[in-house]
Design a protein around this motif. Structure first.
Motif, mmCIF file in Angstrom:
data_model
loop_
_atom_site.group_PDB
_atom_site.id
_atom_site.type_symbol
_atom_site.label_atom_id
_atom_site.label_comp_id
_atom_site.label_asym_id
_atom_site.label_seq_id
_atom_site.Cartn_x
_atom_site.Cartn_y
_atom_site.Cartn_z
ATOM 1 N N SER A 96 -21.202 -23.745 61.196
ATOM 2 C CA SER A 96 -21.835 -23.133 62.369
ATOM 3 C C SER A 96 -20.815 -22.318 63.165
ATOM 4 C CB SER A 96 -22.506 -24.185 63.250
ATOM 5 O OG SER A 96 -21.586 -25.120 63.738
ATOM 6 N N PHE A 97 -19.553 -22.760 63.206
ATOM 7 C CA PHE A 97 -18.500 -21.987 63.866
ATOM 8 C C PHE A 97 -18.306 -20.649 63.168
ATOM 9 C CE2 PHE A 97 -14.070 -20.607 63.774
ATOM 10 C CZ PHE A 97 -13.854 -20.360 65.121
ATOM 11 N N ALA A 98 -18.295 -20.667 61.851
ATOM 12 C CA ALA A 98 -18.113 -19.419 61.101
ATOM 13 C C ALA A 98 -19.256 -18.438 61.387
ATOM 14 C CB ALA A 98 -18.023 -19.711 59.599
ATOM 15 N N PHE B 226 -27.919 -11.909 71.157
ATOM 16 C CA PHE B 226 -27.556 -11.769 69.744
ATOM 17 C C PHE B 226 -27.159 -13.107 69.134
ATOM 18 C CE2 PHE B 226 -26.664 -7.665 71.725
ATOM 19 C CZ PHE B 226 -27.434 -6.837 70.934
ATOM 20 N N LEU B 227 -26.233 -13.777 69.794
ATOM 21 C CA LEU B 227 -25.727 -15.041 69.265
ATOM 22 C C LEU B 227 -26.818 -16.107 69.270
ATOM 23 C CD1 LEU B 227 -23.172 -16.297 68.166
ATOM 24 C CD2 LEU B 227 -22.500 -16.877 70.491
ATOM 25 N N GLY B 228 -27.635 -16.119 70.304
ATOM 26 C CA GLY B 228 -28.721 -17.096 70.383
ATOM 27 C C GLY B 228 -29.740 -16.925 69.268
ATOM 28 N N ALA B 229 -30.076 -15.680 68.964
ATOM 29 C CA ALA B 229 -31.045 -15.429 67.893
ATOM 30 C C ALA B 229 -30.504 -15.887 66.543
ATOM 31 C CB ALA B 229 -31.396 -13.946 67.849
ATOM 32 N N VAL B 230 -29.266 -15.542 66.250
ATOM 33 C CA VAL B 230 -28.671 -15.918 64.969
ATOM 34 C C VAL B 230 -28.497 -17.431 64.865
ATOM 35 C CG1 VAL B 230 -26.585 -15.739 63.549
ATOM 36 C CG2 VAL B 230 -27.559 -13.700 64.601
ATOM 37 N N MET B 231 -27.999 -18.057 65.928
ATOM 38 C CA MET B 231 -27.766 -19.500 65.881
ATOM 39 C C MET B 231 -29.078 -20.279 65.841
ATOM 40 S SD MET B 231 -24.624 -19.837 65.438
ATOM 41 C CE MET B 231 -24.375 -21.588 65.604
ATOM 42 N N THR B 232 -30.119 -19.773 66.484
ATOM 43 C CA THR B 232 -31.426 -20.432 66.411
ATOM 44 C C THR B 232 -31.930 -20.428 64.973
ATOM 45 O OG1 THR B 232 -31.996 -19.825 68.674
ATOM 46 C CG2 THR B 232 -33.814 -20.363 67.206
ATOM 47 N N CYS B 233 -31.853 -19.276 64.334
ATOM 48 C CA CYS B 233 -32.296 -19.179 62.938
ATOM 49 C C CYS B 233 -31.425 -20.023 62.018
ATOM 50 C CB CYS B 233 -32.296 -17.724 62.488
ATOM 51 S SG CYS B 233 -33.525 -16.724 63.332
ATOM 52 N N PHE B 234 -30.117 -20.047 62.264
ATOM 53 C CA PHE B 234 -29.210 -20.824 61.427
ATOM 54 C C PHE B 234 -29.449 -22.323 61.600
ATOM 55 C CE2 PHE B 234 -25.165 -23.167 61.113
ATOM 56 C CZ PHE B 234 -24.948 -23.027 59.754
ATOM 57 N N MET B 235 -29.574 -22.769 62.839
ATOM 58 C CA MET B 235 -29.672 -24.208 63.109
ATOM 59 C C MET B 235 -31.057 -24.781 62.811
ATOM 60 S SD MET B 235 -26.768 -25.313 64.344
ATOM 61 C CE MET B 235 -25.960 -25.823 65.814
ATOM 62 N N ASP C 203 -39.948 -19.568 70.453
ATOM 63 C CA ASP C 203 -39.880 -20.661 71.427
ATOM 64 C C ASP C 203 -38.536 -21.380 71.357
ATOM 65 O OD1 ASP C 203 -42.461 -20.122 72.275
ATOM 66 O OD2 ASP C 203 -43.369 -21.627 70.943
ATOM 67 N N ARG C 204 -38.043 -21.595 70.137
ATOM 68 C CA ARG C 204 -36.747 -22.265 69.981
ATOM 69 C C ARG C 204 -35.615 -21.383 70.509
ATOM 70 N NH1 ARG C 204 -39.038 -23.211 64.832
ATOM 71 N NH2 ARG C 204 -37.498 -21.872 63.850
ATOM 72 N N PHE C 205 -35.716 -20.064 70.293
ATOM 73 C CA PHE C 205 -34.720 -19.122 70.798
ATOM 74 C C PHE C 205 -34.678 -19.147 72.329
ATOM 75 C CE2 PHE C 205 -34.197 -14.749 72.495
ATOM 76 C CZ PHE C 205 -32.833 -14.632 72.314
ATOM 77 N N VAL C 206 -35.834 -19.101 72.955
ATOM 78 C CA VAL C 206 -35.891 -19.128 74.421
ATOM 79 C C VAL C 206 -35.335 -20.447 74.949
ATOM 80 C CG1 VAL C 206 -37.465 -19.144 76.414
ATOM 81 C CG2 VAL C 206 -37.773 -17.469 74.583
ATOM 82 N N ALA C 207 -35.692 -21.547 74.312
ATOM 83 C CA ALA C 207 -35.184 -22.848 74.748
ATOM 84 C C ALA C 207 -33.662 -22.915 74.606
ATOM 85 C CB ALA C 207 -35.839 -23.966 73.930
ATOM 86 N N CYS D 202 -31.520 -20.373 74.634
ATOM 87 C CA CYS D 202 -30.912 -19.506 75.653
ATOM 88 C C CYS D 202 -30.939 -20.150 77.030
ATOM 89 C CB CYS D 202 -31.608 -18.146 75.689
ATOM 90 S SG CYS D 202 -31.239 -17.120 74.258
ATOM 91 N N MET D 203 -32.064 -20.754 77.384
ATOM 92 C CA MET D 203 -32.161 -21.390 78.698
ATOM 93 C C MET D 203 -31.243 -22.602 78.794
ATOM 94 S SD MET D 203 -36.204 -21.021 79.528
ATOM 95 C CE MET D 203 -36.041 -21.711 81.164
ATOM 96 N N GLN D 204 -31.089 -23.316 77.708
ATOM 97 C CA GLN D 204 -30.271 -24.515 77.727
ATOM 98 C C GLN D 204 -28.777 -24.187 77.724
ATOM 99 O OE1 GLN D 204 -31.056 -27.110 74.424
ATOM 100 N NE2 GLN D 204 -29.875 -28.794 75.292
ATOM 101 N N PHE D 205 -28.363 -23.175 76.972
ATOM 102 C CA PHE D 205 -26.941 -22.936 76.795
ATOM 103 C C PHE D 205 -26.385 -21.732 77.550
ATOM 104 C CE2 PHE D 205 -27.989 -25.580 73.174
ATOM 105 C CZ PHE D 205 -27.042 -26.567 73.358
#
Length: 167
Positions: A43-45, A95-104, A127-131, A133-136
């Protein structure tokens, strides 16, 4: 005004710090009882490559600095850094939120427990992307604010530019 080379080096070190902290926070927030080194490294990579590519291609730091100047913050002041990092964090989180949501969590619909009813409901990727972003977002703003001087100093030393110079 800093050079493009400065902003690329700045983005490299900024991305390293943000990716490391974000991946640690994401893992802990998901309720994982321990940090799996392989999953964290993967996930770091993903986070590092995404954030570095975004900061290298798009002038987010420069744009954020311009926004701080627009709000009459003096370069080098705490207000300038705060405004700049709020804008920068918000932009990079898209950008990072969208990619990390899809990855995770994947791109398809998943199920989650509704906090109000306790029932399982379908949750789509938006919905997961918005959550996420709001959380982090607050975490990213704090990390950006704290890591900005370090990334700027390293970039300034390597590129031979004054890190506290005007936008």
């Amino acid at each position: 005004m800093h050079s493009k080379k400065y902003y690329i080096v700045y983005g490299l070190f900024f991305s390293l710090i943000v990716a490391a902290v974000l991946c640690l926070c994401l893992t802990i927030a998901q309720g994982v009882p321990h940090i799996d080194p392989v999953f964290w490294a993967l996930s770091f990579a993903v986070a590092f490559v995404t954030s570095f590519l975004v900061t290298s291609i798009l002038p987010l730091a420069k744009l954020s600095a311009s926004c701080a100047v627009y709000f009459d913050a003096k370069p080098g002041s705490v207000a300038f850094r705060l405004i700049q990092n709020v804008f920068f964090s918000t932009l990079i989180m898209f950008f990072l939120g969208a990619v990390m949501t899809c990855f995770m969590t994947g791109v398809g619909e998943t199920e989650a427990v509704n906090a109000m009813t306790g029932q399982m409901v379908g949750v789509n990727v938006f919905d997961r992307f918005v959550a996420l972003c709001m959380q982090f977002w607050p975490t990213i703003v704090i990390v950006a604010f704290l890591s900005d001087p370090l990334a700027g100093a390293i970039a300034g030393a390597l590129v031979k530019e004054n890190a506290g110079a005007a936008v």
